[in-house]
Structures are given as C-alpha cells and as structure tokens.
Write a protein that holds these residues in place. Structure first.
Motif, mmCIF file in Angstrom:
data_model
loop_
_atom_site.group_PDB
_atom_site.id
_atom_site.type_symbol
_atom_site.label_atom_id
_atom_site.label_comp_id
_atom_site.label_asym_id
_atom_site.label_seq_id
_atom_site.Cartn_x
_atom_site.Cartn_y
_atom_site.Cartn_z
ATOM 1 N N LEU A 10 0.840 -1.212 0.000
ATOM 2 C CA LEU A 10 0.000 0.000 0.000
ATOM 3 C C LEU A 10 0.873 1.258 0.000
ATOM 4 C CD1 LEU A 10 -3.121 0.006 0.168
ATOM 5 C CD2 LEU A 10 -2.864 0.815 2.508
ATOM 6 N N ILE A 11 1.889 1.267 0.870
ATOM 7 C CA ILE A 11 2.814 2.407 0.937
ATOM 8 C C ILE A 11 3.475 2.595 -0.423
ATOM 9 C CG2 ILE A 11 4.995 3.244 1.904
ATOM 10 C CD1 ILE A 11 4.281 1.902 4.502
ATOM 11 N N ALA A 12 3.909 1.475 -1.008
ATOM 12 C CA ALA A 12 4.595 1.536 -2.299
ATOM 13 C C ALA A 12 3.677 2.154 -3.340
ATOM 14 C CB ALA A 12 5.019 0.137 -2.722
ATOM 15 N N ARG A 13 2.399 1.775 -3.252
ATOM 16 C CA ARG A 13 1.454 2.227 -4.255
ATOM 17 C C ARG A 13 1.106 3.704 -4.066
ATOM 18 N NH1 ARG A 13 -2.948 -1.705 -6.548
ATOM 19 N NH2 ARG A 13 -3.762 -0.379 -8.197
ATOM 20 N N ILE A 14 0.791 4.053 -2.821
ATOM 21 C CA ILE A 14 0.362 5.421 -2.539
ATOM 22 C C ILE A 14 1.546 6.376 -2.574
ATOM 23 C CG2 ILE A 14 -0.583 6.959 -0.775
ATOM 24 C CD1 ILE A 14 -2.309 4.590 0.143
ATOM 25 N N GLY A 15 2.634 5.997 -1.900
ATOM 26 C CA GLY A 15 3.757 6.921 -1.751
ATOM 27 C C GLY A 15 4.730 6.878 -2.912
ATOM 28 N N GLY A 16 4.526 5.950 -3.842
ATOM 29 C CA GLY A 16 5.459 5.842 -4.956
ATOM 30 C C GLY A 16 6.832 5.365 -4.512
ATOM 31 N N ILE A 17 6.873 4.736 -3.312
ATOM 32 C CA ILE A 17 8.148 4.214 -2.816
ATOM 33 C C ILE A 17 8.159 2.720 -3.088
ATOM 34 C CG2 ILE A 17 9.533 3.820 -0.754
ATOM 35 C CD1 ILE A 17 7.985 6.252 0.454
ATOM 36 N N SER A 18 9.247 2.241 -3.631
ATOM 37 C CA SER A 18 9.287 0.803 -3.854
ATOM 38 C C SER A 18 9.725 0.130 -2.569
ATOM 39 C CB SER A 18 10.269 0.474 -4.966
ATOM 40 O OG SER A 18 11.547 0.900 -4.583
ATOM 41 N N PHE A 19 9.260 -1.106 -2.352
ATOM 42 C CA PHE A 19 9.733 -1.826 -1.174
ATOM 43 C C PHE A 19 10.312 -3.159 -1.610
ATOM 44 C CE2 PHE A 19 5.780 -4.033 -1.531
ATOM 45 C CZ PHE A 19 5.966 -5.245 -0.895
ATOM 46 N N ALA A 20 11.308 -3.612 -0.870
ATOM 47 C CA ALA A 20 11.963 -4.862 -1.216
ATOM 48 C C ALA A 20 11.336 -5.988 -0.405
ATOM 49 C CB ALA A 20 13.450 -4.754 -0.923
ATOM 50 N N PHE A 21 10.973 -7.044 -1.075
ATOM 51 C CA PHE A 21 10.451 -8.225 -0.401
ATOM 52 C C PHE A 21 11.629 -9.126 -0.110
ATOM 53 C CE2 PHE A 21 9.255 -12.666 -0.846
ATOM 54 C CZ PHE A 21 8.249 -12.773 0.078
ATOM 55 N N SER A 22 12.042 -9.141 1.151
ATOM 56 C CA SER A 22 13.232 -9.922 1.474
ATOM 57 C C SER A 22 12.869 -11.114 2.353
ATOM 58 C CB SER A 22 14.257 -9.018 2.169
ATOM 59 O OG SER A 22 14.902 -9.716 3.185
ATOM 60 N N PRO A 23 13.094 -12.338 1.846
ATOM 61 C CA PRO A 23 12.775 -13.538 2.634
ATOM 62 C C PRO A 23 13.513 -13.542 3.964
ATOM 63 C CG PRO A 23 13.428 -14.123 0.396
ATOM 64 C CD PRO A 23 13.692 -12.651 0.562
ATOM 65 N N THR A 24 14.715 -12.978 3.977
ATOM 66 C CA THR A 24 15.490 -12.939 5.222
ATOM 67 C C THR A 24 14.738 -12.136 6.284
ATOM 68 O OG1 THR A 24 17.307 -12.637 3.695
ATOM 69 C CG2 THR A 24 17.855 -12.691 6.034
ATOM 70 N N THR A 25 14.232 -10.965 5.892
ATOM 71 C CA THR A 25 13.498 -10.140 6.844
ATOM 72 C C THR A 25 12.302 -10.897 7.386
ATOM 73 O OG1 THR A 25 14.056 -8.292 5.427
ATOM 74 C CG2 THR A 25 12.448 -7.883 7.161
ATOM 75 N N LEU A 26 11.582 -11.567 6.486
ATOM 76 C CA LEU A 26 10.391 -12.311 6.922
ATOM 77 C C LEU A 26 10.783 -13.394 7.921
ATOM 78 C CD1 LEU A 26 8.241 -12.669 3.706
ATOM 79 C CD2 LEU A 26 8.481 -10.794 5.304
ATOM 80 N N ALA A 27 11.846 -14.132 7.577
ATOM 81 C CA ALA A 27 12.280 -15.216 8.458
ATOM 82 C C ALA A 27 12.706 -14.661 9.808
ATOM 83 C CB ALA A 27 13.427 -15.984 7.807
ATOM 84 N N VAL A 28 13.457 -13.564 9.782
ATOM 85 C CA VAL A 28 13.940 -12.969 11.036
ATOM 86 C C VAL A 28 12.744 -12.480 11.864
ATOM 87 C CG1 VAL A 28 15.174 -11.004 12.022
ATOM 88 C CG2 VAL A 28 16.225 -12.368 10.215
ATOM 89 N N ALA A 29 11.779 -11.826 11.208
ATOM 90 C CA ALA A 29 10.612 -11.320 11.924
ATOM 91 C C ALA A 29 9.839 -12.469 12.569
ATOM 92 C CB ALA A 29 9.707 -10.535 10.988
#
Lengths: 224, 396
Positions: free
Chosen positions: B346-365
């Motif tokens: 949503l942020i990426a879409r509204i704010g025009g900011i791209s976000f990185a989908f990182s499996p590492t972040t997901l696993a760590v979280a």
C-alpha cells in the motif's frame, strides 16, 4: 492374602504453621486389599481429607511408610508422584472437577494424554468408558451442559479410563441430590463387583453403607 | 504428551477465547507488521537509490559551485568547463545551468526543469536519444533555440516522433523540438526523464540572466583514474579561481561511486533504525502476551490442579502454557508478516516508494516473534507448572 493395594504404616502428617505445628494425622496404619471397597468416615476436621491427599499421592506424609501397589511412594519427587497418579489412581471429587469448556470425551481423554497413549487408542478407550457409564449420547457435551449426576459420571469415566489399580472418591455424592447420589454409589458398587478396588471418603454414614468395609477417623487417628 | 497434542490443545484453547486471543496477538501482529513494512520500505529505498544513482552515469564526477544554488552568483563558469576539457583522462565535460519554466506544446503545458548544457551532456549523464538528435555543437555554439525533451516531459505534453521539428514554447519563447530521449526510469526523487535540455547560452540569456554554471558533469575515461582526475580538477579550478593556499575550495566535487556508497550506507542505517524502532513494538506485544498468560494461569488454577491430579507432571503443564504462548506469538507473527506485506504494498502504491520483499526479513521477523513467545511465555508457564495440586484444586 494378595499384596495390599494400599499399605500405610505409622503415617503422620504435620503442618508447620509457623509457631505451631498442627498434627493432621497421627500414626495411621491401614491396609486395603485388591478388590475391597473401603469407606473412610469422619467428620470435618478429622483429617480425612489429609489422608485422602496422601493416599492419592497429592501430598507426602511427614512420618511413616506408604506402599502403593507394593511400591514405596513416600519419598518420590513431584514428577514421581505425578507418574503414580497417572498410572495407579483414578480420582472422583466432590465438585466433579471436570475441565471447563471441554467436551465430556476430551475430559475423559485427559489422563491418557499424560500416559502417552496413542490418539486413536485414547479416543477408543474414552468412548468405551463413557459408554459403560451410560453417557454414549453425551460425549460431545461440555460440563455446563450436563446435570450434576451426569458430570459425576463423566468424572467416574475419567477415573476408570486409565484402568487404575485404585479408585479414590472424595465425597462423590456431596454435591448431588439423593437420586443422582444413589446412582453414583450404585456405579461404585457395580465397579467393585467387577473387581475394582475403591476407597471412598465421606462424612455421611449412609453413603458409607455402600462400601463393604468401613474405617472411622477421628482427630487424625483411625478408630475401630 | 506429544508436541502435536500440545499444539492441538493450544488451538482448542484459543478457539474458546477467540476475542482475547485476537487482541493478545494484535500486539505481535502490529510489531511484526511494522518490522516487515519499515524494513521493506527501507531496503526498497536503498536499492532504489543505488539503482537511480548508477543510472545517472558511470565514472561521473559532478562539480558544484560552493554555497550558491546556481545562476549569476555561481563561482563556476563556462570558461572553467572549457579548461577542464583539456585535462588528461577526461572523456566529456558538460556544464549545466538550470531553471524552472512552463513548457507548452499544442495546448498542453507542464512546469519542469530546463537544463542548459552542451553536446557532451548526453554522453556524460548516460542518456540515449530515442527520436531525432541531441543538442549539436553548432546549436550550442550559436545559441539556437532548439530543445530536447526527456521521455516523461514529452509524454506529459503528448509529443512523439511525429512532433519533431514542431515548435514548443519554454517560458513563453518559441523553441524547435529536435529530439526526445529514451526513458531511464527510477522515480524516487527528481525524475531524470522529466526535464528539457537546451543550449546553455539560451538559458543564461533568457531564463537565469547570468553566465554562472550550476554544475559541471565530467565523465572520466577510466574507472581507475577517478582519484587522479579529481585532484587534477581541484588543482586546475583553484588556480583559475585565484585561491590562496589557505582558502577553502569554492566548489565541491562529487564522485558518483562515493555518493552511491554514502547514500546506501545512510539508508542502510536508516533501515536498521526503523527496524529497531519497530522491534520495540514487538517487545511490547510480547509483554502483552505475558500479561495475558499470567492472567490465564490465575484463572485456570483449578484446571491446572485437575490436570495434575490426573497425572500431568510439572513439565507437561509448563509445555502446555509455553506452547500456548508460542502459538499466540507464532500465529501473530504469520499474520503480522501478511499485514506487513500488505501495508508495504500500500505504501509503495500510494507513496510511490518501492519496497523490497526480502525472505530474510520475513524469516527474522517470524523467528523474533517466536522468540518473544518463548521469552515472555516461560515465566507464566513456570508459575503454572509450580502450582501445588492440592492448593490448585481448592482454588475458587
């Protein structure tokens, strides 16, 4: 005579209440043979609950020796006592003590859970126990959906399901009306006829009549 | 008791108290979601900056006038740019002056950056021409009013290859459209495709009113000459600007690669910071779990007594409550990841900011949320396991 199920020798239990020590039990000797139906009768404050806790391995005596089904238990640690309760004793309490918001079936399954019985066997055995107590159509009901008599029968099924050497009932009719109470005592008598060893603790002489042998307790001592 | 039985028990428990379970999980959900979203956006921004900067040109040194934003008072001059072209190791020099102006064509208008520059600009800044030609040396020398449009600007004005040779106006003045550039892409800040390039003299004459140069882009022939060329430029400019040995430089030189490094390290630190702040909310979520588990142990004292009476050991009770806490935090973690990804999108879409989908972040979280479950679940579970069965059975 066979090895007694219960063998109490010189059992004492003293509660340390800070400055005073209260002797709830004093040198109690008692043998219960396999297949007996014994009633322990005493007024409140007589020490019968303390005796029940010790026989039930919920508590340890401060003096004497206790052999349950031939094995000494007075020195077991908490886990050891839990194992003995799990394998050897089935409890029936005055206030039923069923798990709330849990079906009758799952209540009866609970003791098997702690014995590590396989799931399919657990359910099969729990069903059999409930059917035996005439609760085949109540298995999915939670305690709040059952009458007192039915709840107590679920509790009896739970006590039976692990096939224990001893059933220990603490005022099992105390919360029941006369008819249900009578039913439950009839269940005990029938279990006893089929060979179960039962120890019943009560203050009520009339309830105690259901047993084949009566033992009286007064002020922490057994009296004839 | 097997793990499967414990998990089954935990789930049946959560089902009987859905609202409470949901509210308890909310803390962890919010924590994990904010970690995922903030770190995702942070990493996205980092890779975006890196990508953007590398698309600006390789081996690029950008010389900026110190202090002044450009225009008449700038310390850099066209003469500096010409002198720089004579240095060794330099492939191209493109002085730039910049102004904002309204550009109009055929009824469409847009306000954008007007870059006054020379023919080397395309090569120095790594632009490719899509249609027509870039500024020619003749056009620059004679200050012809010709314009080359960036892809975005051309698009905004509704111009394409058929429009070459037609007239557009910049700040009200007529210009001839001679070329349109290939898009570079990347739109985090100042879109490089949204600009108009005209001969630098034209900007000086009509738009900025002075001959100051805002920046000079220098492309270096070989990567390993960057440092040597940089010091050569410094020496030359100091001499040209008559600076005494004690004076500070009145210009600054940006190494593109260095900027890249700095930018990605700053945004990396920022990402870490955001993640850190988000993890605090995860810890708060964990405290919420502990709170509820302590209440739960109190409320279920009798249940614990019953379970002990029918043969549960302390360890069985400990595991039951621990698995329950873990189920709460683990489930919260999974939902949090889902919510976090949704929020990032949503942020990426509204704010025009791209976000990185990182499996590492997901696993760590996820692991972190499970760790929260263990850390904050152990204490209540121990309380439960230690209860004396007789006392517990009598508890009303």
């Amino acid at each position: 005579m066979d090895t007694p199920i219960i063998s109490l020798r010189g059992i004492g239990r003293t509660y340390d209440m800070g400055t005073v020590a209260v002797e709830a039990l004093r040198s109690v000797d008692l043998d219960v043979a396999p297949g007996e139906f014994v009633a322990i009768i005493g007024p409140s404050g007589s020490g019968k609950s303390t005796l029940m806790h010790i026989i039930g391995c919920l508590d340890r005596p401060t003096a004497g020796t206790y052999r349950l089904a031939g094995a000494p238990v007075e020195d077991l640690d908490d886990d050891g006592l839990a194992r003995v309760r799990s394998r050897t004793i089935g409890f029936v309490f005055q206030s039923y003590n069923l798990l709330p918001r849990t079906s009758a079936l799952d209540n009866v399954v609970a003791p098997l859970l702690y014995q590590g019985v396989k799931r399919s066997d657990r359910v099969r055995r729990a069903r059999a126990a409930l059917e035996r107590l005439g609760l085949a159509d109540r298995m999915g009901h939670e305690p709040s959906e059952l009458s007192g008599g039915q709840q107590q029968r679920v509790a009896v099924a739970r006590a039976l399901v692990s096939d224990p050497a001893l059933i220990l009932a603490d005022e099992p009719t105390g919360n029941l009306d006369q008819a249900s109470g009578h039913d439950v005592l009839e269940v005990f008598r029938e279990l006893n006829r089929s060979g179960r060893t039962i120890v019943l603790i009560t203050h009520d002489q009339e309830v105690a009549e259901a047993a084949t042998r009566q033992v009286h307790i007064r002020d922490g001592r057994l009296v004839a | 008791m097997s793990l499967v039985d414990l998990v089954r028990l935990a789930f049946s428990r959560l089902r009987t108290g859905r609202l409470r379970a949901a509210l308890t999980m909310l803390g962890v959900i919010i924590g994990v979601a904010s970690v995922v979203a903030l770190v995702g956006v942070g990493q996205g921004t980092t890779s975006n900056i890196t990508e953007r900067l590398s698309s600006l040109g390789t081996n690029l040194l950008t010389i900026s006038a110190a202090g002044a934003a450009g225009g008449a008072e700038s310390t850099l001059t066209l003469g500096d740019a010409e002198a720089l072209a004579g240095l060794d190791g330099i492939a191209g020099v493109a002085p730039e002056s910049q102004a904002q102006a309204v550009v109009a064509a055929d009824g469409e208008t847009t306000t954008t950056s007007i870059i006054g520059t020379t023919e080397d600009y395309a090569a120095v800044r790594a632009f490719d021409v899509w249609q027509g030609t870039f500024l020619t040396d003749v056009a620059v020398e004679r200050n012809l009013r010709v314009a080359v449009l960036g892809a975005t600007t051309a698009d905004d004005l509704g111009l394409d290859e058929s429009s070459l040779g037609t007239e557009i106006t910049i700040g009200g003045l007529p210009f001839k459209l001679i070329g349109i550039l290939q898009p570079k892409g990347g739109a985090t800040f100042a879109d490089p495709d949204d600009q108009v390039m005209v001969p630098i003299g034209v900007v000086h004459k009509y738009l900025t009113g002075g001959d100051g140069v805002r920046t000079i882009g220098v492309s270096v022939a070989e990567q390993d000459q960057m440092t040597a060329v940089q010091s050569g430029i410094t020496t030359l400019l100091r001499a040209r600007h008559d600076l005494a040995a004690a004076d500070d430089d009145d210009f600054s030189i940006f190494d593109q690669a260095q900027l890249l490094e700095t930018a990605s390290s700053i945004s990396g630190t920022l990402t870490l910071l955001l993640g850190g702040i988000a993890s605090i909310s995860l810890v708060v979520g964990g405290i919420g779990i502990m709170n509820i588990m302590l209440v739960s142990v109190r409320e279920r004292t009798r249940e614990i007594g019953i379970r002990k009476a029918v043969g549960a050991r302390g360890r069985d009770i400990l595991l039951q409550f621990l698995i329950e806490a873990l189920t709460l935090s683990g489930l919260g973690g999974i939902l949090g990841v889902a919510v976090g990804l949704g929020v990032s999108a949503l942020i990426a879409r509204i704010g025009g900011i791209s976000f990185a989908f990182s499996p590492t972040t997901l696993a760590v979280a996820l692991l972190f949320s499970l760790a929260v479950g263990i850390v904050f679940g152990v204490w209540p579970a121990r309380q439960a396991a230690r209860l004396d069965p007789i006392t517990a059975l009598r508890y009303e």
